[in-house]
Design a protein around this motif. Structure first.
Motif, PDB file in Angstrom:
ATOM      1  N   LYS A  61       2.592  -4.624  14.939  1.00  0.00           N
ATOM      2  CA  LYS A  61       1.365  -5.241  14.431  1.00  0.00           C
ATOM      3  C   LYS A  61       0.386  -5.494  15.582  1.00  0.00           C
ATOM      4  CE  LYS A  61      -0.398  -9.195  11.992  1.00  0.00           C
ATOM      5  NZ  LYS A  61      -0.173 -10.571  11.627  1.00  0.00           N
ATOM      6  N   ALA A  62       0.904  -5.887  16.735  1.00  0.00           N
ATOM      7  CA  ALA A  62       0.046  -6.113  17.904  1.00  0.00           C
ATOM      8  C   ALA A  62      -0.626  -4.813  18.354  1.00  0.00           C
ATOM      9  CB  ALA A  62       0.862  -6.711  19.051  1.00  0.00           C
ATOM     10  N   ILE A  63       0.027  -3.694  18.146  1.00  0.00           N
ATOM     11  CA  ILE A  63      -0.515  -2.390  18.536  1.00  0.00           C
ATOM     12  C   ILE A  63      -1.444  -1.828  17.464  1.00  0.00           C
ATOM     13  CG2 ILE A  63       0.088   0.026  19.009  1.00  0.00           C
ATOM     14  CD1 ILE A  63       2.807  -1.095  20.103  1.00  0.00           C
ATOM     15  N   HIS A  64      -1.012  -1.872  16.203  1.00  0.00           N
ATOM     16  CA  HIS A  64      -1.701  -1.163  15.121  1.00  0.00           C
ATOM     17  C   HIS A  64      -2.511  -2.052  14.186  1.00  0.00           C
ATOM     18  CE1 HIS A  64       0.544   2.465  16.150  1.00  0.00           C
ATOM     19  NE2 HIS A  64       1.617   1.701  16.207  1.00  0.00           N
ATOM     20  N   GLY A  65      -2.382  -3.365  14.306  1.00  0.00           N
ATOM     21  CA  GLY A  65      -3.064  -4.263  13.384  1.00  0.00           C
ATOM     22  C   GLY A  65      -2.196  -4.543  12.164  1.00  0.00           C
TER      23      GLY A  65
ATOM     24  N   MET B 189      11.149 -14.693   3.069  1.00  0.00           N
ATOM     25  CA  MET B 189      10.202 -15.372   3.928  1.00  0.00           C
ATOM     26  C   MET B 189       9.004 -14.442   4.093  1.00  0.00           C
ATOM     27  SD  MET B 189      11.250 -16.874   7.570  1.00  0.00           S
ATOM     28  CE  MET B 189      12.305 -15.697   8.180  1.00  0.00           C
ATOM     29  N   VAL B 190       7.918 -14.855   3.837  1.00  0.00           N
ATOM     30  CA  VAL B 190       6.733 -14.013   3.936  1.00  0.00           C
ATOM     31  C   VAL B 190       6.423 -13.743   5.403  1.00  0.00           C
ATOM     32  CG1 VAL B 190       4.267 -13.846   3.460  1.00  0.00           C
ATOM     33  CG2 VAL B 190       5.805 -14.797   1.751  1.00  0.00           C
ATOM     34  N   HIS B 191       6.332 -12.503   5.746  1.00  0.00           N
ATOM     35  CA  HIS B 191       5.977 -12.082   7.103  1.00  0.00           C
ATOM     36  C   HIS B 191       4.511 -11.683   7.077  1.00  0.00           C
ATOM     37  CE1 HIS B 191       5.906  -9.572  10.706  1.00  0.00           C
ATOM     38  NE2 HIS B 191       6.931 -10.290  11.084  1.00  0.00           N
ATOM     39  N   PRO B 192       3.745 -11.987   8.131  1.00  0.00           N
ATOM     40  CA  PRO B 192       2.304 -11.753   8.086  1.00  0.00           C
ATOM     41  C   PRO B 192       1.864 -10.300   8.190  1.00  0.00           C
ATOM     42  CG  PRO B 192       2.941 -12.571  10.231  1.00  0.00           C
ATOM     43  CD  PRO B 192       4.171 -12.625   9.363  1.00  0.00           C
ATOM     44  N   SER B 193       2.780  -9.373   8.278  1.00  0.00           N
ATOM     45  CA  SER B 193       2.410  -7.960   8.361  1.00  0.00           C
ATOM     46  C   SER B 193       2.261  -7.360   6.974  1.00  0.00           C
ATOM     47  CB  SER B 193       3.477  -7.178   9.122  1.00  0.00           C
ATOM     48  OG  SER B 193       3.547  -7.617  10.446  1.00  0.00           O
ATOM     49  N   PHE B 194       1.669  -6.206   6.920  1.00  0.00           N
ATOM     50  CA  PHE B 194       1.483  -5.497   5.665  1.00  0.00           C
ATOM     51  C   PHE B 194       1.866  -4.037   5.850  1.00  0.00           C
ATOM     52  CE2 PHE B 194      -1.337  -9.090   5.531  1.00  0.00           C
ATOM     53  CZ  PHE B 194      -1.159  -9.570   4.244  1.00  0.00           C
ATOM     54  N   ILE B 195       2.437  -3.451   4.823  1.00  0.00           N
ATOM     55  CA  ILE B 195       2.790  -2.033   4.840  1.00  0.00           C
ATOM     56  C   ILE B 195       1.978  -1.312   3.785  1.00  0.00           C
ATOM     57  CG2 ILE B 195       4.578  -0.328   4.341  1.00  0.00           C
ATOM     58  CD1 ILE B 195       6.639  -2.301   5.231  1.00  0.00           C
ATOM     59  N   THR B 196       1.352  -0.228   4.161  1.00  0.00           N
ATOM     60  CA  THR B 196       0.710   0.630   3.175  1.00  0.00           C
ATOM     61  C   THR B 196       0.245   1.900   3.867  1.00  0.00           C
ATOM     62  OG1 THR B 196      -1.014   0.838   1.522  1.00  0.00           O
ATOM     63  CG2 THR B 196      -1.566  -0.450   3.439  1.00  0.00           C
ATOM     64  N   ASP B 197       0.243   2.978   3.152  1.00  0.00           N
ATOM     65  CA  ASP B 197      -0.343   4.196   3.688  1.00  0.00           C
ATOM     66  C   ASP B 197      -1.529   4.607   2.818  1.00  0.00           C
ATOM     67  OD1 ASP B 197       1.304   4.852   1.599  1.00  0.00           O
ATOM     68  OD2 ASP B 197       2.253   6.540   2.595  1.00  0.00           O
ATOM     69  N   THR B 198      -1.942   3.703   1.939  1.00  0.00           N
ATOM     70  CA  THR B 198      -3.097   3.980   1.092  1.00  0.00           C
ATOM     71  C   THR B 198      -4.281   3.085   1.445  1.00  0.00           C
ATOM     72  OG1 THR B 198      -2.425   2.360  -0.578  1.00  0.00           O
ATOM     73  CG2 THR B 198      -1.609   4.619  -0.846  1.00  0.00           C
ATOM     74  N   GLY B 199      -4.109   2.190   2.430  1.00  0.00           N
ATOM     75  CA  GLY B 199      -5.172   1.284   2.817  1.00  0.00           C
ATOM     76  C   GLY B 199      -5.104  -0.050   2.111  1.00  0.00           C
ATOM     77  N   GLU B 200      -4.281  -0.158   1.071  1.00  0.00           N
ATOM     78  CA  GLU B 200      -4.115  -1.439   0.391  1.00  0.00           C
ATOM     79  C   GLU B 200      -3.126  -2.298   1.149  1.00  0.00           C
ATOM     80  OE1 GLU B 200      -3.363  -1.256  -3.797  1.00  0.00           O
ATOM     81  OE2 GLU B 200      -4.349   0.687  -3.939  1.00  0.00           O
ATOM     82  N   LYS B 201      -3.345  -3.610   1.133  1.00  0.00           N
ATOM     83  CA  LYS B 201      -2.420  -4.518   1.817  1.00  0.00           C
ATOM     84  C   LYS B 201      -1.347  -4.961   0.852  1.00  0.00           C
ATOM     85  CE  LYS B 201      -5.422  -6.117   5.427  1.00  0.00           C
ATOM     86  NZ  LYS B 201      -5.954  -7.268   6.142  1.00  0.00           N
ATOM     87  N   THR B 202      -0.099  -4.731   1.244  1.00  0.00           N
ATOM     88  CA  THR B 202       1.044  -5.108   0.441  1.00  0.00           C
ATOM     89  C   THR B 202       1.930  -5.997   1.310  1.00  0.00           C
ATOM     90  OG1 THR B 202       0.924  -2.976  -0.662  1.00  0.00           O
ATOM     91  CG2 THR B 202       2.988  -4.194  -0.889  1.00  0.00           C
ATOM     92  N   PRO B 203       2.258  -7.221   0.886  1.00  0.00           N
ATOM     93  CA  PRO B 203       3.023  -8.118   1.753  1.00  0.00           C
ATOM     94  C   PRO B 203       4.443  -7.660   1.976  1.00  0.00           C
ATOM     95  CG  PRO B 203       2.756  -9.074  -0.412  1.00  0.00           C
ATOM     96  CD  PRO B 203       1.924  -7.819  -0.387  1.00  0.00           C
ATOM     97  N   ILE B 204       4.953  -7.947   3.165  1.00  0.00           N
ATOM     98  CA  ILE B 204       6.361  -7.755   3.493  1.00  0.00           C
ATOM     99  C   ILE B 204       7.020  -9.120   3.286  1.00  0.00           C
ATOM    100  CG2 ILE B 204       8.027  -7.265   5.304  1.00  0.00           C
ATOM    101  CD1 ILE B 204       5.873  -5.642   6.676  1.00  0.00           C
TER     102      ILE B 204
END
Length: 100
Positions: A23-27, A81-96
């Protein structure tokens, strides 16, 4: 066969440290390729996600590490536990989400 829950826990904790570093590298939005590549733990590659659905890397013997829904689906999980990162390859934010 007994399950070493402390080992599994160590792998999961390392997964979150790795996600923080990425996340620090890629946002906030991590490319799927990075999650598929994963990280190395004790000499073994540990991908975060698999091709689809419920995923448990070979190194983990207990609970799956991630559950991926369809793009735009309700969530992508890393084991409740909600982690502040998000995974998506479509540009939408999806919580981890994580349960330890």
């Amino acid at each position: 066969m007994s399950i070493d829950f402390e080992f599994d826990r160590a792998v999961r904790l390392m997964a979150f440290k790795w996600l923080d570093s990425q996340k620090a590298i890629h946002g906030d939005v991590l490319p799927r390729e990075i999650l598929e590549r994963g990280f190395v733990f004790n000499g073994s590659n540990v991908p975060i996600v698999g091709p689809q659905g419920i995923f448990k890397p070979r190194i983990i013997k207990s609970i799956p590490l991630s559950i991926t829904t369809i793009p735009g689906g309700p969530l992508t999980m890393i084991s409740g536990m909600v982690h502040p990162s998000f995974i998506t390859d479509t540009g939408e934010k999806t919580p981890i989400i994580m349960k330890m």
